[in-house]
Design a protein around this motif. Sequence first.
Motif, mmCIF file in Angstrom:
data_model
loop_
_atom_site.group_PDB
_atom_site.id
_atom_site.type_symbol
_atom_site.label_atom_id
_atom_site.label_comp_id
_atom_site.label_asym_id
_atom_site.label_seq_id
_atom_site.Cartn_x
_atom_site.Cartn_y
_atom_site.Cartn_z
ATOM 1 N N ILE A 1 0.859 -1.184 0.000
ATOM 2 C CA ILE A 1 0.000 0.000 0.000
ATOM 3 C C ILE A 1 0.897 1.236 0.000
ATOM 4 C CG2 ILE A 1 -1.828 -1.170 1.309
ATOM 5 C CD1 ILE A 1 -0.950 0.697 3.708
ATOM 6 N N GLU A 2 0.280 2.388 -0.087
ATOM 7 C CA GLU A 2 0.991 3.656 0.077
ATOM 8 C C GLU A 2 0.256 4.506 1.096
ATOM 9 O OE1 GLU A 2 2.355 7.629 -2.454
ATOM 10 O OE2 GLU A 2 1.135 6.076 -3.407
ATOM 11 N N ILE A 3 1.001 5.057 2.044
ATOM 12 C CA ILE A 3 0.421 6.041 2.961
ATOM 13 C C ILE A 3 0.450 7.380 2.225
ATOM 14 C CG2 ILE A 3 0.631 7.210 5.185
ATOM 15 C CD1 ILE A 3 1.954 4.674 6.279
ATOM 16 N N VAL A 4 -0.726 7.849 1.840
ATOM 17 C CA VAL A 4 -0.835 9.029 0.983
ATOM 18 C C VAL A 4 -0.736 10.317 1.786
ATOM 19 C CG1 VAL A 4 -2.333 10.258 -0.655
ATOM 20 C CG2 VAL A 4 -2.246 7.751 -0.663
ATOM 21 N N ILE B 1 -8.840 3.327 -2.050
ATOM 22 C CA ILE B 1 -8.393 4.325 -1.078
ATOM 23 C C ILE B 1 -9.227 4.222 0.192
ATOM 24 C CG2 ILE B 1 -8.147 6.802 -0.612
ATOM 25 C CD1 ILE B 1 -7.553 7.232 -3.517
ATOM 26 N N GLY B 2 -8.589 4.403 1.327
ATOM 27 C CA GLY B 2 -9.308 4.336 2.595
ATOM 28 C C GLY B 2 -8.534 5.032 3.694
ATOM 29 N N TYR B 3 -8.929 4.742 4.921
ATOM 30 C CA TYR B 3 -8.316 5.365 6.103
ATOM 31 C C TYR B 3 -7.625 4.308 6.957
ATOM 32 C CZ TYR B 3 -10.991 9.649 5.210
ATOM 33 O OH TYR B 3 -11.513 10.787 4.656
ATOM 34 N N GLY B 4 -6.665 4.775 7.736
ATOM 35 C CA GLY B 4 -6.030 3.944 8.738
ATOM 36 C C GLY B 4 -5.929 4.697 10.047
ATOM 37 N N ILE B 5 -5.732 3.973 11.129
ATOM 38 C CA ILE B 5 -5.606 4.558 12.465
ATOM 39 C C ILE B 5 -4.186 4.348 12.970
ATOM 40 C CG2 ILE B 5 -6.400 2.413 13.580
ATOM 41 C CD1 ILE B 5 -7.671 4.116 15.751
ATOM 42 N N ILE C 1 -4.542 8.600 5.359
ATOM 43 C CA ILE C 1 -5.174 8.132 4.132
ATOM 44 C C ILE C 1 -4.220 7.164 3.455
ATOM 45 C CG2 ILE C 1 -6.094 8.801 1.876
ATOM 46 C CD1 ILE C 1 -6.767 11.525 3.073
ATOM 47 N N ILE C 2 -4.750 6.003 3.063
ATOM 48 C CA ILE C 2 -3.918 4.972 2.445
ATOM 49 C C ILE C 2 -4.498 4.576 1.087
ATOM 50 C CG2 ILE C 2 -3.130 4.070 4.671
ATOM 51 C CD1 ILE C 2 -5.133 1.777 4.353
ATOM 52 N N ARG C 3 -3.635 4.059 0.224
ATOM 53 C CA ARG C 3 -4.076 3.575 -1.083
ATOM 54 C C ARG C 3 -3.469 2.199 -1.340
ATOM 55 N NH1 ARG C 3 -2.717 7.614 -4.509
ATOM 56 N NH2 ARG C 3 -0.674 6.746 -5.015
ATOM 57 N N VAL C 4 -4.295 1.266 -1.759
ATOM 58 C CA VAL C 4 -3.811 -0.072 -2.113
ATOM 59 C C VAL C 4 -3.120 0.009 -3.473
ATOM 60 C CG1 VAL C 4 -4.469 -2.444 -2.655
ATOM 61 C CG2 VAL C 4 -5.618 -1.222 -0.802
ATOM 62 N N THR C 5 -1.886 -0.466 -3.543
ATOM 63 C CA THR C 5 -1.122 -0.458 -4.793
ATOM 64 C C THR C 5 -0.799 -1.866 -5.277
ATOM 65 O OG1 THR C 5 0.965 -0.287 -3.550
ATOM 66 C CG2 THR C 5 -0.082 1.775 -4.266
ATOM 67 N N ASP C 6 -1.072 -2.870 -4.468
ATOM 68 C CA ASP C 6 -0.734 -4.249 -4.803
ATOM 69 C C ASP C 6 -1.683 -4.783 -5.867
ATOM 70 O OD1 ASP C 6 -0.696 -7.304 -4.395
ATOM 71 O OD2 ASP C 6 0.962 -6.629 -3.140
ATOM 72 N N GLU C 7 -1.133 -5.187 -7.010
ATOM 73 C CA GLU C 7 -1.965 -5.632 -8.131
ATOM 74 C C GLU C 7 -2.749 -6.902 -7.792
ATOM 75 O OE1 GLU C 7 -2.684 -4.085 -10.848
ATOM 76 O OE2 GLU C 7 -1.367 -2.409 -10.366
ATOM 77 N N GLU C 8 -2.134 -7.794 -7.014
ATOM 78 C CA GLU C 8 -2.828 -9.033 -6.644
ATOM 79 C C GLU C 8 -4.052 -8.739 -5.785
ATOM 80 O OE1 GLU C 8 -2.133 -13.216 -4.157
ATOM 81 O OE2 GLU C 8 -0.445 -11.810 -4.438
ATOM 82 N N LEU C 9 -3.888 -7.845 -4.777
ATOM 83 C CA LEU C 9 -5.006 -7.511 -3.903
ATOM 84 C C LEU C 9 -6.083 -6.743 -4.678
ATOM 85 C CD1 LEU C 9 -6.160 -7.632 -1.056
ATOM 86 C CD2 LEU C 9 -4.950 -5.528 -0.516
ATOM 87 N N LEU C 10 -5.672 -5.846 -5.571
ATOM 88 C CA LEU C 10 -6.639 -5.088 -6.374
ATOM 89 C C LEU C 10 -7.452 -6.026 -7.266
ATOM 90 C CD1 LEU C 10 -4.454 -2.007 -7.376
ATOM 91 C CD2 LEU C 10 -6.483 -1.973 -5.909
#
Length: 396
Positions: free
Chosen positions: A318-321, A379-383, A335-344
């Motif tokens: 992922i990337e911490i945006v 895209i989503g959130y993290g704590i 705010i985080i974004r998934v960048t892993d092609e397998e997970l996407l």
Amino acid sequence: MLKKILKYFSIITAPIAILALIAYFSVLKLPEKIYINDSMEVSDISVHNQGVFNTVKLSKDKVNIDFLGLIPIKSVAVQKLDDIKLYPGGTSVGIKLSTEGVLVVGFSDVETRGGTESSPAKVAGLQLGDVLLKVNGKDIEGAKELGSLIKENDTNVVNVEFMRQGCKFNKDIELVKEGEAYKLGLWVRDSTAGIGTLTFYHEDSDTFGALGHPITDGDTNTTFTIKDGDLLSASILSVRKGEKGVPGELRGLFINEKSSIGTIKSNSSSGIFGNTNQPLVNPICSEPMSVGFRNEVVEGPATIITTVGEEGPKEYDIEIVKLLQQDKCGPKSMIIRVTDEELLSKTGGIVQGMSGSPIIQNNKIVGAVTHVLINKPDIGYGIYIEWMLEEAGIIN
């Protein structure tokens, strides 16, 4: 002459005052305390988003922020902690909660011989999200118990004790007769269950944390006030892929409802917490990891550990945006974004059930996944992990 002096004075001071206000509000949401590992020095601390016009000054146990290096506007305490070790989660878990009392989730009209009458409870002033605790001084153990207490009442008036936004109240409610029975005109809920993701297991205290956000009632968006709860082993059977406007979902089942792996003690803004009945060690991370506190988290590459199939937990990129300012516990720290092609390809990004998946950066646990943006499922959130550790009682 005096007017000219005042005029020039105002011309000079007005911009400074405006800049000072901007500087003040830029640090308003900085926390009152910063945690650092015992191996770190205060001089290693970096303060995010402290403001363009502010200067950071470090002392032995404080971070002081001054406007233009001259006017103090914020002081943040620094607390050193022994290196906390956590086993990262990432495994799917089942969650079963029983509420304290019963939660009001709806109102119903009452059909009488004279026609339809509005809900007596609603007329008396009860609201969706209220938690009913007692009827005529007797504890309400569940929905069935509430029905029995109303049925055994020998008048058409009952006294109800309830909780609203953390405060307790009492009301007398005049019941309405439907057929041979008196009715409150309520729909209530006394339990909930679902699938989530384990965030961490702390071996020294046999404590676990999961979800990263509170469990709320779907009808009222009210946080469940829990009486007791169980953490269960769970298995993921299938995935509904997330798409723009339609959140995805992990579909699973409890492996053995009669054998809990932990007891849930609290349901807070930072997740659910409790004590384990057995070590909850991630099969792909047999060694515990250090904790990365907020001052160590940086925007850029990271990973999450999560389970999206029968193959078990895996690590994904992922990337911490963006890092967000917070002055108190809350599930939206970054705010985080998934960048892993397998997970996407499997999930479309972040889906329901992945909440609690630990976020790893520089080989440290720095947070957990909490929410997805419905219109942007990647895209989503993290704590921040420190919020969860505070709620769990691991740090004070």
